[in-house]
Design a protein around this motif. Structure first.
Motif, PDB file in Angstrom:
ATOM      1  N   LEU A 525       0.817  -1.208   0.000  1.00  0.00           N
ATOM      2  CA  LEU A 525       0.000   0.000   0.000  1.00  0.00           C
ATOM      3  C   LEU A 525       0.857   1.267   0.000  1.00  0.00           C
ATOM      4  O   LEU A 525       0.417   2.318  -0.460  1.00  0.00           O
ATOM      5  CB  LEU A 525      -0.939  -0.006   1.213  1.00  0.00           C
ATOM      6  N   GLY A 526       2.078   1.149   0.515  1.00  0.00           N
ATOM      7  CA  GLY A 526       2.979   2.298   0.470  1.00  0.00           C
ATOM      8  C   GLY A 526       3.610   2.499  -0.888  1.00  0.00           C
ATOM      9  O   GLY A 526       3.891   3.630  -1.294  1.00  0.00           O
ATOM     10  N   ALA A 527       3.838   1.398  -1.635  1.00  0.00           N
ATOM     11  CA  ALA A 527       4.544   1.496  -2.912  1.00  0.00           C
ATOM     12  C   ALA A 527       3.609   1.656  -4.095  1.00  0.00           C
ATOM     13  O   ALA A 527       3.872   2.451  -5.000  1.00  0.00           O
ATOM     14  CB  ALA A 527       5.414   0.250  -3.112  1.00  0.00           C
ATOM     15  N   PHE A 528       2.497   0.904  -4.102  1.00  0.00           N
ATOM     16  CA  PHE A 528       1.663   0.840  -5.296  1.00  0.00           C
ATOM     17  C   PHE A 528       1.098   2.198  -5.730  1.00  0.00           C
ATOM     18  O   PHE A 528       1.165   2.533  -6.929  1.00  0.00           O
ATOM     19  CB  PHE A 528       0.535  -0.170  -5.092  1.00  0.00           C
ATOM     20  N   PRO A 529       0.541   3.007  -4.824  1.00  0.00           N
ATOM     21  CA  PRO A 529       0.016   4.301  -5.297  1.00  0.00           C
ATOM     22  C   PRO A 529       1.090   5.176  -5.942  1.00  0.00           C
ATOM     23  O   PRO A 529       0.820   5.867  -6.939  1.00  0.00           O
ATOM     24  CB  PRO A 529      -0.544   4.941  -4.017  1.00  0.00           C
ATOM     25  N   TRP A 530       2.309   5.154  -5.382  1.00  0.00           N
ATOM     26  CA  TRP A 530       3.388   5.943  -5.969  1.00  0.00           C
ATOM     27  C   TRP A 530       3.726   5.445  -7.369  1.00  0.00           C
ATOM     28  O   TRP A 530       3.919   6.239  -8.298  1.00  0.00           O
ATOM     29  CB  TRP A 530       4.627   5.885  -5.076  1.00  0.00           C
ATOM     30  N   VAL A 531       3.815   4.125  -7.505  1.00  0.00           N
ATOM     31  CA  VAL A 531       4.141   3.564  -8.814  1.00  0.00           C
ATOM     32  C   VAL A 531       3.039   3.872  -9.818  1.00  0.00           C
ATOM     33  O   VAL A 531       3.302   4.199 -10.982  1.00  0.00           O
ATOM     34  CB  VAL A 531       4.349   2.039  -8.689  1.00  0.00           C
ATOM     35  N   ALA A 596       2.638  -1.941 -12.907  1.00  0.00           N
ATOM     36  CA  ALA A 596       2.520  -1.177 -11.660  1.00  0.00           C
ATOM     37  C   ALA A 596       2.170  -2.089 -10.501  1.00  0.00           C
ATOM     38  O   ALA A 596       2.727  -1.964  -9.394  1.00  0.00           O
ATOM     39  CB  ALA A 596       1.465  -0.082 -11.825  1.00  0.00           C
ATOM     40  N   GLY A 597       1.242  -3.029 -10.732  1.00  0.00           N
ATOM     41  CA  GLY A 597       0.876  -3.959  -9.667  1.00  0.00           C
ATOM     42  C   GLY A 597       2.029  -4.850  -9.253  1.00  0.00           C
ATOM     43  O   GLY A 597       2.257  -5.082  -8.058  1.00  0.00           O
ATOM     44  N   LEU A 598       2.786  -5.358 -10.232  1.00  0.00           N
ATOM     45  CA  LEU A 598       3.922  -6.226  -9.905  1.00  0.00           C
ATOM     46  C   LEU A 598       5.011  -5.459  -9.170  1.00  0.00           C
ATOM     47  O   LEU A 598       5.620  -5.972  -8.212  1.00  0.00           O
ATOM     48  CB  LEU A 598       4.483  -6.836 -11.187  1.00  0.00           C
ATOM     49  N   ILE A 599       5.279  -4.231  -9.605  1.00  0.00           N
ATOM     50  CA  ILE A 599       6.302  -3.421  -8.921  1.00  0.00           C
ATOM     51  C   ILE A 599       5.865  -3.136  -7.483  1.00  0.00           C
ATOM     52  O   ILE A 599       6.679  -3.213  -6.541  1.00  0.00           O
ATOM     53  CB  ILE A 599       6.561  -2.126  -9.698  1.00  0.00           C
ATOM     54  N   GLY A 600       4.583  -2.786  -7.292  1.00  0.00           N
ATOM     55  CA  GLY A 600       4.094  -2.577  -5.931  1.00  0.00           C
ATOM     56  C   GLY A 600       4.198  -3.828  -5.090  1.00  0.00           C
ATOM     57  O   GLY A 600       4.539  -3.767  -3.897  1.00  0.00           O
ATOM     58  N   TRP A 601       3.913  -4.970  -5.678  1.00  0.00           N
ATOM     59  CA  TRP A 601       4.011  -6.249  -4.974  1.00  0.00           C
ATOM     60  C   TRP A 601       5.449  -6.518  -4.552  1.00  0.00           C
ATOM     61  O   TRP A 601       5.714  -6.908  -3.408  1.00  0.00           O
ATOM     62  CB  TRP A 601       3.504  -7.342  -5.901  1.00  0.00           C
ATOM     63  N   VAL A 602       6.389  -6.317  -5.471  1.00  0.00           N
ATOM     64  CA  VAL A 602       7.808  -6.502  -5.139  1.00  0.00           C
ATOM     65  C   VAL A 602       8.215  -5.542  -4.026  1.00  0.00           C
ATOM     66  O   VAL A 602       8.939  -5.927  -3.084  1.00  0.00           O
ATOM     67  CB  VAL A 602       8.680  -6.288  -6.392  1.00  0.00           C
ATOM     68  N   GLY A 603       7.747  -4.285  -4.119  1.00  0.00           N
ATOM     69  CA  GLY A 603       8.061  -3.328  -3.055  1.00  0.00           C
ATOM     70  C   GLY A 603       7.513  -3.770  -1.713  1.00  0.00           C
ATOM     71  O   GLY A 603       8.190  -3.633  -0.670  1.00  0.00           O
ATOM     72  N   GLY A 604       6.293  -4.328  -1.713  1.00  0.00           N
ATOM     73  CA  GLY A 604       5.726  -4.826  -0.466  1.00  0.00           C
ATOM     74  C   GLY A 604       6.522  -5.974   0.120  1.00  0.00           C
ATOM     75  O   GLY A 604       6.756  -6.042   1.335  1.00  0.00           O
ATOM     76  N   ILE A 650      14.264  -8.232  -9.887  1.00  0.00           N
ATOM     77  CA  ILE A 650      12.928  -8.210 -10.481  1.00  0.00           C
ATOM     78  C   ILE A 650      12.387  -6.786 -10.494  1.00  0.00           C
ATOM     79  O   ILE A 650      11.860  -6.309 -11.508  1.00  0.00           O
ATOM     80  CB  ILE A 650      11.980  -9.143  -9.706  1.00  0.00           C
ATOM     81  N   GLY A 651      12.519  -6.107  -9.366  1.00  0.00           N
ATOM     82  CA  GLY A 651      12.016  -4.739  -9.285  1.00  0.00           C
ATOM     83  C   GLY A 651      12.690  -3.814 -10.276  1.00  0.00           C
ATOM     84  O   GLY A 651      12.032  -3.007 -10.948  1.00  0.00           O
ATOM     85  N   MET A 652      14.022  -3.914 -10.393  1.00  0.00           N
ATOM     86  CA  MET A 652      14.734  -3.053 -11.343  1.00  0.00           C
ATOM     87  C   MET A 652      14.332  -3.360 -12.775  1.00  0.00           C
ATOM     88  O   MET A 652      14.128  -2.458 -13.598  1.00  0.00           O
ATOM     89  CB  MET A 652      16.248  -3.224 -11.177  1.00  0.00           C
ATOM     90  N   ALA A 657      11.269  -1.709 -17.718  1.00  0.00           N
ATOM     91  CA  ALA A 657      10.206  -1.919 -18.707  1.00  0.00           C
ATOM     92  C   ALA A 657       9.066  -0.927 -18.517  1.00  0.00           C
ATOM     93  O   ALA A 657       8.450  -0.482 -19.496  1.00  0.00           O
ATOM     94  CB  ALA A 657       9.686  -3.356 -18.603  1.00  0.00           C
ATOM     95  N   TYR A 658       8.785  -0.576 -17.282  1.00  0.00           N
ATOM     96  CA  TYR A 658       7.693   0.351 -16.952  1.00  0.00           C
ATOM     97  C   TYR A 658       8.010   1.771 -17.418  1.00  0.00           C
ATOM     98  O   TYR A 658       7.135   2.497 -17.905  1.00  0.00           O
ATOM     99  CB  TYR A 658       7.486   0.321 -15.444  1.00  0.00           C
ATOM    100  N   SER A 659       9.268   2.159 -17.297  1.00  0.00           N
ATOM    101  CA  SER A 659       9.636   3.548 -17.580  1.00  0.00           C
ATOM    102  C   SER A 659       9.407   3.909 -19.041  1.00  0.00           C
ATOM    103  O   SER A 659       9.008   5.039 -19.346  1.00  0.00           O
ATOM    104  CB  SER A 659      11.102   3.789 -17.198  1.00  0.00           C
ATOM    105  N   VAL A 660       9.640   2.966 -19.958  1.00  0.00           N
ATOM    106  CA  VAL A 660       9.512   3.303 -21.375  1.00  0.00           C
ATOM    107  C   VAL A 660       8.051   3.419 -21.797  1.00  0.00           C
ATOM    108  O   VAL A 660       7.777   3.803 -22.941  1.00  0.00           O
ATOM    109  CB  VAL A 660      10.227   2.269 -22.270  1.00  0.00           C
ATOM    110  N   GLU A 661       7.118   3.110 -20.896  1.00  0.00           N
ATOM    111  CA  GLU A 661       5.715   3.379 -21.183  1.00  0.00           C
ATOM    112  C   GLU A 661       5.419   4.879 -21.119  1.00  0.00           C
ATOM    113  O   GLU A 661       4.402   5.333 -21.661  1.00  0.00           O
ATOM    114  CB  GLU A 661       4.823   2.636 -20.180  1.00  0.00           C
TER     115      GLU A 661
END
Length: 799
Positions: A525-531, A596-604, A650-652, A657-661
């Motif tokens: 919940l701390g990472a996903f909204p930011w991502v 975004a969901g996967l990155i938030g999951w990894v952050g969690g 995984i996060g990096m 991949a996310y950034s080029v969107e």
């Protein structure tokens, strides 16, 4: 055969020269970084030759190379001198020799894998050796430019009077090997492709081996070490036992090599499905693989001229008029199949070396304990704080100040090899150090500050150690621009990364079952909204800035004046443009949302594993069915290191991949083509390594069968699908191995233009290397435009 043997022998000599140093540098890793030592030796010898020739102390000759090699060997013996001393008087074993004997399975598999890949790919290149087409002429020109330069920077064969303004370190390495072995440069080009492929395969094998084996060392009596043991010993040599699970580490290490360097994306399956008529045509059209539908189905397994090329164009952008916009999504096997020695290929073994270094630094940070309060004391002077910080960073490397310099040298080499990679792997090292510090002292501001400081020091020293290159280097990059029109379709993204995404999904589920639930939810919940929201906010800021600044307004006006945008927007208002961007994003939202969901999951998960609260929980957790789960993430803290490092990779990778969107780096192409190419390439490497490690965990006892069975079944199916591409492409690219085998890259020119070859050979024998050759030029990527004389001799031409 002799040329191949000579290259194998030289790289073994380089590895032997660097072995004591590598054994010390990677001393905290179970495999001591042995599979990485060939790349280490090649890099160090090449660096000394380059620096010596740049300051004009060492000439770019066989003698200069020999001096550089002797210096590396001497420094290696000096740094690793303790490993070469007898431990118990004259009858005691030398630690390095004892370790090599003890770990003979790792040594044997490493050497067999290297030799097998090197010889097999040299044989493959012998059936398609032509130095023609794509980027090969430029690369061959740079190699010959290096060979024709006594000192550095090397002369540019395609712009007389100037030095090469490019990341040319890899071409120095190739020139060094060609000069030392005495092979013809046209043969050396193809041997270079094979050698680099072998270095990549053993490097990937080594990284996954280390990840699997961390937390599994043995003490002298064969017991597993505890975390308390780890504070007293550092993977010391056992004379009576071998690390348990070595076979497991080797097996999954080989899987890691296959994931990184041998499998392809799923385009091969799409190709087969189309040409064999296995699926409806509407489905093929929906996937929209570039140029696949240009030819009718053949009824064969594949079809079309250079059909294998399509795998590097899976991500397919279209503008508002439906016109194709070029995007490159190359991956390692495609690179070695194509045979270009471009910087992204030449940097790959050393990117794997940097990953191994980052893992070692994480273990060093994990074992760190502050010996003084000087760094934290508010009364400490700046000098005391700096000294304390420097000692801390030296402790992470295990070698003190020499270790800091060496780590910076390895990371900084990526800036000289393929500049895009340098910040990526400095970032990986920084995150690894931060994670290790969080395990050691808690996830505190101090740990974050120290990790950032370590990253800044390594980055700054990595830049300074290659300063002569940067002084003469001019980049085509012109800033960062928003990716307004081209969200990636998830169907195409899955064709590119499907195997890794599925494995990682199951691996994240496994970790989530065994992580503290409260900490996991809090981290997510701390990472996903930011991502999720940060890219949208940045896009809004971009648009706002572009309306306020004259340069930005000019860019927007040019953008709005394009026919495609005019037809979709109508007027020139920013409101209409913002509405258009919104419609495009809503039409293809899934790559954005899923990443975004996967990155938030990894952050969690990282928060749950790193936060101090997770240490106070019980050693085992209970799954939803009430049964005790195997202790995976909550076992002794050092056992979390490979899980955390895998999550960082995984996060990096997902962030790249996310950034080029949303953004791309502005260059002469004017689109996101090159940014997708460079970022996806590193994402593939890190996802492949993490996925291979994830399979090792999913196949282990800690995974319940309800999760293990579908995970392994889908993995097997997707691996089979990913093998379609290489197994079909190899014979196709080699002409079914029917031609005359030769490693001479100019053999085609000897047949088509024998007079040109005679001129080339005469110039090599009779003309000084710096003499200017005047030859006609033509279009890019055409035989007439390749500057074939200057390309093949290294003598510069006007332009």
């Amino acid at each position: 055969m002799f040329a191949t043997l000579s290259w194998w022998l030289v790289i073994q000599i380089f590895a032997l020269a660097a072995l004591p140093l590598g054994w010390r540098l990677f001393g905290r890793l179970p495999g001591r970084g042995y599979p990485l030592v060939k790349a280490l030796g090649l890099l160090l010898v090449s660096y000394l030759l380059w620096m010596g020739a740049t300051i004009r102390l060492l000439p770019n000759t066989i003698g200069g190379i020999a001096v550089a090699l002797l210096i590396v060997a001497a420094l290696s013996i000096w740094v690793g001198r303790d490993s070469l001393r007898r431990s118990d008087g004259e009858t005691g074993a030398r630690p390095l020799i004892a370790w090599l004997r003890l770990h003979w399975p790792l040594i044997l598999v490493t050497e067999l894998l290297f030799a097998l890949v090197f010889v097999a790919w040299a044989a493959f290149r012998a059936f398609n050796p032509e130095i023609a087409g794509t980027e090969k002429p430029m690369e061959f020109a740079f190699i010959n430019g290096v060979l024709g330069s006594r000192f550095f920077p090397p002369q540019d064969p395609w712009l007389s009077g100037y030095a090469i303004s490019y990341y040319y370190f890899g071409y120095i390495m190739l020139g060094l090997l060609i000069r030392l072995t005495g092979v013809d440069p046209a043969v050396g080009f193809n041997l270079g492709v094979a050698l680099w492929y072998a270095l990549v395969m053993v490097g990937a094998f080594g990284v996954v081996y280390e990840l699997v084996m961390i937390g599994r060392p043995a003490t002298d009596d064969g017991r597993r070490t505890t975390d308390d043991d780890r504070s007293r010993i550092t993977y010391h040599v056992s004379h009576s036992s071998r690390s348990p699970g070595a076979g497991r580490g080797i097996g999954f290490g080989l899987l890691g090599a296959a994931f990184v360097g041998f499998i392809g994306n799923l385009e091969g399956v799409i190709d087969v499905a189309y040409h064999r008529g296995l699926v409806p045509l509407t489905w093929i059209k929906w996937i929209d693989i570039k140029q696949l539908l240009d030819t009718p189905p053949t009824g064969n397994w594949t079809g079309g001229f250079w059909w294998w090329w399509r795998a590097s164009r899976v991500i397919h952008d279209r503008d508002l008029l439906g016109n194709s916009v070029e995007v490159i999504d190359e991956f390692p096997f495609f690179s070695f199949l194509l045979g270009d020695l471009h910087p992204h290929v030449l940097a790959l073994p050393f990117a794997l070396l940097a990953i191994g270094l980052a893992l070692h630094l994480m273990l060093g940070a994990r074992n760190w304990r502050p010996e003084t309060e000087a760094f934290r004391s508010s009364a400490a002077s700046f000098q005391q704080r700096a000294s304390s910080f420097w000692s801390m960073l030296g402790a992470f490397t295990g070698l003190g100040t020499p270790g800091i310099v060496l780590a910076a040298l390895l990371l900084g080499a990526l800036g000289f090899l393929n500049t895009w990679d340098f910040p990526i792997y400095v970032g990986l090292a920084t995150l690894a150090i931060g994670a290790g510090l969080a395990l050691a002292v808690g996830l505190t501001r101090g740990a974050v500050a120290r990790a950032l400081g370590a990253g800044i020091v390594l980055g700054a020293f990595g830049w300074l150690l290659y300063l002569p290159f940067y002084i003469g280097f001019q980049s085509q990059l012109g800033g960062v621009l928003p990716n307004v029109l081209f969200p990636s379709r998830f169907s195409q993204f899955f064709v590119m990364f499907g195997l890794f995404l599925v494995v990682i999904l199951f691996y994240l589920i496994l970790l989530s079952r065994q992580a503290p639930g409260k900490a996991l939810r809090r981290g997510f919940l701390g990472a996903f909204p930011w991502v999720l929201l940060t890219p949208l906010a940045l896009m809004a800021v971009f648009l706002l800035v572009f309306t306020l600044l004259p340069q930005g307004r000019a860019f927007v006006d040019t953008f709005l004046d394009s026919p495609a945008v005019k037809s979709a927007v109508g007027d020139r208002s920013m409101g209409q443009l913002a509405a258009l961007i919104g419609r495009l994003r809503l039409a293809s939202p899934w790559t954005y949302l899923i990443l975004a969901g996967l990155i938030g999951w990894v952050g969690g998960l990282l928060w749950a594993l790193l936060h101090r609260e997770s240490r106070t929980e019980t050693e085992t957790t209970t799954d939803k069915g009430g049964a005790a789960a195997h202790p995976l993430t909550l076992s002794p803290v050092h056992a979390r290191v490979p899980e955390i490092f895998a999550l960082i990779m995984i996060g990096m990778a997902l962030l790249l991949a996310y950034s080029v969107e949303f953004i791309y780096l502005r260059d002469l192409f004017g689109t996101r083509m090159n940014t997708v190419f460079k970022f996806y390439y590193q994402a593939w490497v890190m996802l492949a390594l993490a996925a291979a490690f994830g399979v090792s965990r999913l196949a282990g006892r800690e995974a319940p069968w309800a999760l293990k069975a579908p995970a392994l079944l889908l993995t097997i199916l997707l691996v089979a699908g990913s093998l379609v591409y290489p197994l079909a492409a190899i014979p196709s690219k080699a002409g079914d191995f029917r031609g005359q085998a030769t490693l001479d890259g100019l053999a085609y020119l000897r047949q088509s233009s024998p007079a040109d070859v005679s001129a080339i050979e005469w110039i090599r024998a009779n003309v000084p290397p710096d003499a200017v050759v005047l030859e006609s030029s033509g279009g890019s990527y055409s035989p007439e435009g390749a500057g074939r004389i200057s390309m093949s001799t290294g003598n510069p031409t006007l332009l």
